[in-house]
Scaffold this motif. Sequence first.
Motif, mmCIF file in Angstrom:
data_model
loop_
_atom_site.group_PDB
_atom_site.id
_atom_site.type_symbol
_atom_site.label_atom_id
_atom_site.label_comp_id
_atom_site.label_asym_id
_atom_site.label_seq_id
_atom_site.Cartn_x
_atom_site.Cartn_y
_atom_site.Cartn_z
ATOM 1 N N CYS A 15 -17.064 51.656 -25.282
ATOM 2 C CA CYS A 15 -17.085 53.113 -24.581
ATOM 3 C C CYS A 15 -15.954 53.379 -23.786
ATOM 4 O O CYS A 15 -15.630 52.574 -23.173
ATOM 5 C CB CYS A 15 -18.458 53.248 -23.741
ATOM 6 S SG CYS A 15 -18.331 54.557 -22.381
ATOM 7 N N CYS A 23 -17.654 53.078 -19.550
ATOM 8 C CA CYS A 23 -18.169 52.378 -19.140
ATOM 9 C C CYS A 23 -17.369 51.083 -19.653
ATOM 10 O O CYS A 23 -17.235 50.096 -18.844
ATOM 11 C CB CYS A 23 -19.574 51.991 -18.570
ATOM 12 S SG CYS A 23 -20.029 51.686 -20.190
ATOM 13 N N HIS A 55 -23.904 56.502 -23.745
ATOM 14 C CA HIS A 55 -23.057 56.588 -23.782
ATOM 15 C C HIS A 55 -22.242 57.259 -23.339
ATOM 16 O O HIS A 55 -20.810 57.807 -23.700
ATOM 17 C CB HIS A 55 -21.842 55.685 -23.863
ATOM 18 C CG HIS A 55 -22.470 54.024 -23.895
ATOM 19 N ND1 HIS A 55 -22.170 53.063 -22.821
ATOM 20 C CD2 HIS A 55 -23.835 53.360 -24.690
ATOM 21 C CE1 HIS A 55 -22.936 52.270 -22.912
ATOM 22 N NE2 HIS A 55 -23.592 51.663 -23.587
ATOM 23 N N HIS A 61 -22.480 56.422 -15.906
ATOM 24 C CA HIS A 61 -23.604 56.150 -16.892
ATOM 25 C C HIS A 61 -22.815 54.798 -16.117
ATOM 26 O O HIS A 61 -22.023 54.459 -16.236
ATOM 27 C CB HIS A 61 -23.856 56.419 -18.510
ATOM 28 C CG HIS A 61 -22.859 55.806 -19.219
ATOM 29 N ND1 HIS A 61 -21.755 57.197 -19.783
ATOM 30 C CD2 HIS A 61 -22.247 55.002 -19.814
ATOM 31 C CE1 HIS A 61 -21.374 56.040 -20.530
ATOM 32 N NE2 HIS A 61 -21.377 55.434 -19.886
HETATM 33 ZN ZN LIG Z 1 -20.509 53.536 -21.567
#
Ligand SMILES: [Zn+2]
Length: 137
Positions: free
Chosen positions: A103, A106, A121, A126
């Motif tokens: 991702c 993150c 995602h 998030h």
């Molecule tokens: Zn993510």
Amino acid sequence: MTKYQVEEIEGDTVVSSGIVVENDPMKAAEVTAGQRVSPRALQHHCFRVVDEEHAAVYEYSFVGPDGRPDPAEWMKLSDLGQPTLGHIHQGAAPDEQDNFYTCQICGQPVDMRDLRQVMWHEQPRHEHLKLEVVKDS
Ligand SMILES: [Zn+2]
């Protein structure tokens, strides 16, 4: 885009600081706060945004309560409902690792076969998902 030094301040203490590249200082504070901020630092808890290039300092405070999720309370995968299995064209990838991508937001590996993870995602903001071991039925 401008590089801002964003400091999160509680009272007289800098609790965190980092570099944020954004179009304007308010946006840089919002990215750090995870919510909207107001351009008045009347609160005990505020954000100081320093634009070193233009030698300017801005201060912002939260509009609402600090709603950032506590990392100890990360969303669990099962909180998102039952597994939604996606299908990969031409069958499963030969290598288990090929089913994952990292991702961009993150940095967590995302299993492309599980649409819940993919959808999670996709959100602009998030936290990491807690992965749980899923037994094949
Ligand atoms: Zn993510």
